[in-house]
Design a protein around this motif. Structure first.
Motif, PDB file in Angstrom:
ATOM      1  N   THR A   1      -3.742   0.655   8.921  1.00  0.00           N
ATOM      2  CA  THR A   1      -4.048   0.235   7.553  1.00  0.00           C
ATOM      3  C   THR A   1      -3.132  -0.919   7.168  1.00  0.00           C
ATOM      4  OG1 THR A   1      -2.521   1.905   6.684  1.00  0.00           O
ATOM      5  CG2 THR A   1      -4.846   2.505   6.802  1.00  0.00           C
ATOM      6  N   LYS A   2      -3.587  -1.745   6.251  1.00  0.00           N
ATOM      7  CA  LYS A   2      -2.788  -2.883   5.795  1.00  0.00           C
ATOM      8  C   LYS A   2      -1.605  -2.393   4.966  1.00  0.00           C
ATOM      9  CE  LYS A   2      -5.963  -5.248   3.697  1.00  0.00           C
ATOM     10  NZ  LYS A   2      -6.644  -6.350   3.009  1.00  0.00           N
TER      11      LYS A   2
ATOM     12  N   LYS B   1      -0.132  -5.418   9.222  1.00  0.00           N
ATOM     13  CA  LYS B   1      -0.062  -4.009   9.624  1.00  0.00           C
ATOM     14  C   LYS B   1       1.270  -3.765  10.305  1.00  0.00           C
ATOM     15  CE  LYS B   1      -5.031  -3.595  10.234  1.00  0.00           C
ATOM     16  NZ  LYS B   1      -6.128  -3.341  11.170  1.00  0.00           N
TER      17      LYS B   1
ATOM     18  N   SER C   1       0.844  -1.190   0.000  1.00  0.00           N
ATOM     19  CA  SER C   1       0.000   0.000   0.000  1.00  0.00           C
ATOM     20  C   SER C   1       0.881   1.242   0.000  1.00  0.00           C
ATOM     21  CB  SER C   1      -0.894   0.018   1.237  1.00  0.00           C
ATOM     22  OG  SER C   1      -1.708  -1.129   1.260  1.00  0.00           O
TER      23      SER C   1
ATOM     24  N   ASP D   1       0.460   4.534   4.967  1.00  0.00           N
ATOM     25  CA  ASP D   1       0.330   3.816   6.232  1.00  0.00           C
ATOM     26  C   ASP D   1      -0.211   4.804   7.255  1.00  0.00           C
ATOM     27  OD1 ASP D   1       0.635   1.653   8.080  1.00  0.00           O
ATOM     28  OD2 ASP D   1       2.382   2.703   8.880  1.00  0.00           O
TER      29      ASP D   1
END
Length: 191
Positions: free
Chosen positions: A170-171, A179, A141, A144
């Motif tokens: 968040t992932k 996480k 992602s 973060d």
């Protein structure tokens, strides 16, 4: 404004160093409009790992963070401290090391119990600016988001030691339930 600028820079095709310098410039310029009582630098160790349903095989990765801070006193015992940090996070397994390089922007609300001791907590946003080759298959992602909290002790003129825990909300991967989880130990010098 700082977060929007980071978003724009990340989506443009600039080199890593240019992005980092532009974000640092915007960060410092944004604080010329507020009257910060103190500026400082900080650096220290990260003890990072992943939390979540898919984090069973991961172990602690020891890395580092470094950056700038600005502190604005709201009242005698209360202040706000935004920070601009480069932080290497991630985890490792028996065979691989997974490094995620972030520019993080924590904003800490600090409550002083004495002139030399405070607790602090607040939100943190991280922008992924690089990753190890072993992590690219995880489809990481871009951002973060998380929460951080810790303690700080001033032990000499303008020098402080900090211990802080950062919990990602968040992932870090679109494919896995992981996480960020980071314990930071820092030294800080305030000007």
């Amino acid at each position: 404004m700082v977060i929007y600028t980071i978003f724009v820079l990340y989506n443009n095709n600039l080199s890593f160093m240019k992005k980092l310098l532009l974000v640092a410039f915007v960060f410092m310029c944004s604080y010329t409009t507020v009257k910060a009582q103190a500026f400082g630098i900080k650096a220290g160790l990260n003890f990072a790992n992943f939390n979540g349903n898919d984090a069973d095989d991961f172990n602690v990765l020891t890395s580092f963070h470094v950056g700038m801070v600005a502190e604005m006193h709201l009242m005698d015992a209360l202040s706000v401290q935004p920070e601009f940090l480069y932080s290497v996070q991630g985890a490792k397994t028996k065979d691989e090391t997974y490094k995620l390089n972030y520019v993080t922007l924590p904003v800490m609300l600090k409550l002083y119990f004495t002139d030399s001791f405070n607790i602090h907590a607040g939100p943190q946003i991280g922008l992924l600016i690089g990753e190890s080759d072993s992590f690219t298959t995880f489809e990481s992602s871009t951002y973060d988001l998380g929460f951080a909290g810790g303690v700080e002790f001033f032990f000499a003129d303008n020098f402080a030691a900090q211990a802080r825990y950062n919990a990602g909300s968040t992932k870090v991967s679109d494919k896995y339930e992981l996480k960020n989880s980071v314990l930071q130990l820092s030294l800080c010098y305030m000007f």
